[in-house]
Design a protein around this motif. Structure first.
Motif, PDB file in Angstrom:
ATOM      1  N   ASP A  91       0.698  -0.983   0.131  1.00 29.07           N
ATOM      2  CA  ASP A  91      -0.625   0.271  -0.390  1.00 29.07           C
ATOM      3  C   ASP A  91       1.202   1.587  -0.215  1.00 29.07           C
ATOM      4  OD1 ASP A  91      -2.391  -1.348  -0.090  1.00 29.07           O
ATOM      5  OD2 ASP A  91      -2.953  -1.644   2.189  1.00 29.07           O
ATOM      6  N   THR A  92       2.149   0.934   0.214  1.00 27.99           N
ATOM      7  CA  THR A  92       2.963   2.561   0.226  1.00 27.99           C
ATOM      8  C   THR A  92       3.087   2.875  -1.183  1.00 27.99           C
ATOM      9  OG1 THR A  92       4.362   1.070   1.896  1.00 27.99           O
ATOM     10  CG2 THR A  92       5.224   3.546   0.712  1.00 27.99           C
ATOM     11  N   ALA A  93       2.954   3.809  -1.529  1.00 31.49           N
ATOM     12  CA  ALA A  93       2.132   4.874  -2.174  1.00 31.49           C
ATOM     13  C   ALA A  93       2.590   6.723  -1.560  1.00 31.49           C
ATOM     14  CB  ALA A  93       1.630   4.395  -3.571  1.00 31.49           C
ATOM     15  N   VAL A  94       2.191   7.035  -3.107  1.00 30.98           N
ATOM     16  CA  VAL A  94       1.754   8.606  -3.220  1.00 30.98           C
ATOM     17  C   VAL A  94      -0.426   8.664  -3.625  1.00 30.98           C
ATOM     18  CG1 VAL A  94       2.388  11.317  -3.307  1.00 30.98           C
ATOM     19  CG2 VAL A  94       3.693   9.960  -3.148  1.00 30.98           C
ATOM     20  N   TYR A  95      -1.060   9.302  -1.931  1.00 30.68           N
ATOM     21  CA  TYR A  95      -2.203   9.118  -2.268  1.00 30.68           C
ATOM     22  C   TYR A  95      -3.063  10.475  -3.034  1.00 30.68           C
ATOM     23  CZ  TYR A  95      -2.439   4.723  -0.430  1.00 30.68           C
ATOM     24  OH  TYR A  95      -2.599   3.304  -0.624  1.00 30.68           O
ATOM     25  N   TYR A  96      -3.587  10.676  -3.576  1.00 32.38           N
ATOM     26  CA  TYR A  96      -3.838  12.089  -4.308  1.00 32.38           C
ATOM     27  C   TYR A  96      -6.050  11.576  -4.069  1.00 32.38           C
ATOM     28  CZ  TYR A  96       0.999  12.210  -6.430  1.00 32.38           C
ATOM     29  OH  TYR A  96       1.997  12.368  -6.651  1.00 32.38           O
ATOM     30  N   CYS A  97      -6.011  12.769  -4.010  1.00 32.80           N
ATOM     31  CA  CYS A  97      -7.456  13.215  -4.434  1.00 32.80           C
ATOM     32  C   CYS A  97      -7.676  13.831  -5.130  1.00 32.80           C
ATOM     33  CB  CYS A  97      -8.079  12.735  -2.997  1.00 32.80           C
ATOM     34  SG  CYS A  97      -7.826  15.258  -2.181  1.00 32.80           S
ATOM     35  N   ALA A  98      -8.561  13.567  -5.866  1.00 27.89           N
ATOM     36  CA  ALA A  98      -9.331  14.225  -7.193  1.00 27.89           C
ATOM     37  C   ALA A  98     -11.173  14.189  -7.093  1.00 27.89           C
ATOM     38  CB  ALA A  98      -8.957  13.147  -8.526  1.00 27.89           C
ATOM     39  N   ALA A  99     -11.449  15.587  -7.715  1.00 23.82           N
ATOM     40  CA  ALA A  99     -12.970  15.717  -8.288  1.00 23.82           C
ATOM     41  C   ALA A  99     -13.231  16.150  -8.998  1.00 23.82           C
ATOM     42  CB  ALA A  99     -12.919  17.076  -7.762  1.00 23.82           C
ATOM     43  N   ASP A 100     -14.330  15.822 -10.032  1.00 22.15           N
ATOM     44  CA  ASP A 100     -15.123  15.512 -10.925  1.00 22.15           C
ATOM     45  C   ASP A 100     -15.888  16.523 -11.041  1.00 22.15           C
ATOM     46  OD1 ASP A 100     -16.458  14.205 -13.515  1.00 22.15           O
ATOM     47  OD2 ASP A 100     -17.609  12.870 -12.008  1.00 22.15           O
ATOM     48  N   TYR A 101     -15.776  17.081 -12.085  1.00 21.50           N
ATOM     49  CA  TYR A 101     -16.639  18.463 -11.872  1.00 21.50           C
ATOM     50  C   TYR A 101     -17.506  18.352 -13.349  1.00 21.50           C
ATOM     51  CZ  TYR A 101     -15.930  21.207  -8.599  1.00 21.50           C
ATOM     52  OH  TYR A 101     -15.792  21.651  -6.854  1.00 21.50           O
ATOM     53  N   GLY A 102     -17.244  17.111 -14.355  1.00 15.97           N
ATOM     54  CA  GLY A 102     -17.565  16.688 -15.462  1.00 15.97           C
ATOM     55  C   GLY A 102     -17.150  17.070 -16.808  1.00 15.97           C
ATOM     56  N   ARG A 103     -16.222  17.896 -16.622  1.00 18.44           N
ATOM     57  CA  ARG A 103     -15.560  17.698 -17.975  1.00 18.44           C
ATOM     58  C   ARG A 103     -14.813  16.608 -18.948  1.00 18.44           C
ATOM     59  NH1 ARG A 103     -12.694  22.952 -14.789  1.00 18.44           N
ATOM     60  NH2 ARG A 103     -14.542  24.687 -14.595  1.00 18.44           N
ATOM     61  N   GLY A 104     -14.062  16.225 -18.128  1.00 13.98           N
ATOM     62  CA  GLY A 104     -13.239  14.604 -18.321  1.00 13.98           C
ATOM     63  C   GLY A 104     -14.672  13.639 -19.197  1.00 13.98           C
ATOM     64  N   SER A 105     -13.798  12.710 -19.020  1.00 13.19           N
ATOM     65  CA  SER A 105     -14.456  12.094 -19.137  1.00 13.19           C
ATOM     66  C   SER A 105     -13.676  10.424 -18.922  1.00 13.19           C
ATOM     67  CB  SER A 105     -14.319  11.519 -21.334  1.00 13.19           C
ATOM     68  OG  SER A 105     -12.793  11.410 -21.617  1.00 13.19           O
ATOM     69  N   GLY A 106     -14.920   9.270 -18.936  1.00  9.77           N
ATOM     70  CA  GLY A 106     -14.395   7.901 -18.477  1.00  9.77           C
ATOM     71  C   GLY A 106     -14.848   7.558 -17.174  1.00  9.77           C
ATOM     72  N   SER A 107     -14.701   6.159 -17.181  1.00  9.18           N
ATOM     73  CA  SER A 107     -15.899   5.707 -15.392  1.00  9.18           C
ATOM     74  C   SER A 107     -14.707   5.955 -13.916  1.00  9.18           C
ATOM     75  CB  SER A 107     -15.204   3.880 -16.014  1.00  9.18           C
ATOM     76  OG  SER A 107     -15.816   3.415 -14.403  1.00  9.18           O
ATOM     77  N   TYR A 108     -14.954   6.101 -13.193  1.00  8.38           N
ATOM     78  CA  TYR A 108     -14.832   5.962 -11.491  1.00  8.38           C
ATOM     79  C   TYR A 108     -12.767   5.930 -11.890  1.00  8.38           C
ATOM     80  CZ  TYR A 108     -15.859   1.049 -10.625  1.00  8.38           C
ATOM     81  OH  TYR A 108     -15.573   0.088 -11.099  1.00  8.38           O
ATOM     82  N   PHE A 109     -12.660   4.666 -12.264  1.00  2.00           N
ATOM     83  CA  PHE A 109     -11.266   3.866 -12.194  1.00  2.00           C
ATOM     84  C   PHE A 109     -10.161   4.772 -13.134  1.00  2.00           C
ATOM     85  CE2 PHE A 109     -11.538   1.907 -16.302  1.00  2.00           C
ATOM     86  CZ  PHE A 109     -12.569   0.898 -15.853  1.00  2.00           C
TER      87      PHE A 109
END
Length: 127
Positions: A91-109
């Motif tokens: 699990d060691t890693a840099v963890y990032y949070c992200a926000a979806d405002y509908g401008r991008g595309s693709g699935s949640y993953f």
């Protein structure tokens, strides 16, 4: 102008727990979804968990996170959290949070779904 700041990462022994926090500069939860990703050195950025709301709230977890991690939100504090338990060295890693405002595309993953990213917080799990 939306800014996300991750915190509460750190060093923990295997089997331990951490609760990551992601604070937003705006009412982020007026968007469509929030996600957590992680990236280890030399590895691709990897989906961990997401929470979406288009009507009802829906939770998504990577297989590696399912049963161990829980994503949640606090509207009053304008924050999203990732509760992690049973941590493993992988699990060691840099963890990032992200926000979806509908401008991008693709699935949640997919990273392309999200429009704003924090700068990350380090999580290190010792053996």
């Amino acid at each position: 102008q939306v800014q996300l700041v991750e915190s509460r990462g750190g060093l923990v022994q295997a089997g331990g727990s951490l609760r990551l926090s992601c604070a937003a500069s705006a009412r982020t939860f007026s968007n469509y979804a929030m996600g957590w990703f992680r990236q280890a050195p030399g590895k691709e950025r990897e989906f961990v968990a997401a929470i979406s709301w288009s009507g009802g709230i829906t939770y998504y977890y990577a297989d590696s996170a399912k049963g161990r991690f829980t994503i949640s939100r606090d509207n009053a504090k304008n924050a999203v959290y990732l509760q992690m338990s049973g941590l493993k060295p992988e699990d060691t890693a840099v963890y990032y949070c992200a926000a979806d405002y509908g401008r991008g595309s693709g699935s949640y993953f997919t990273t392309m779904k999200y429009d704003y990213w924090g700068q990350g917080t380090q999580v290190t799990v010792s053996s």
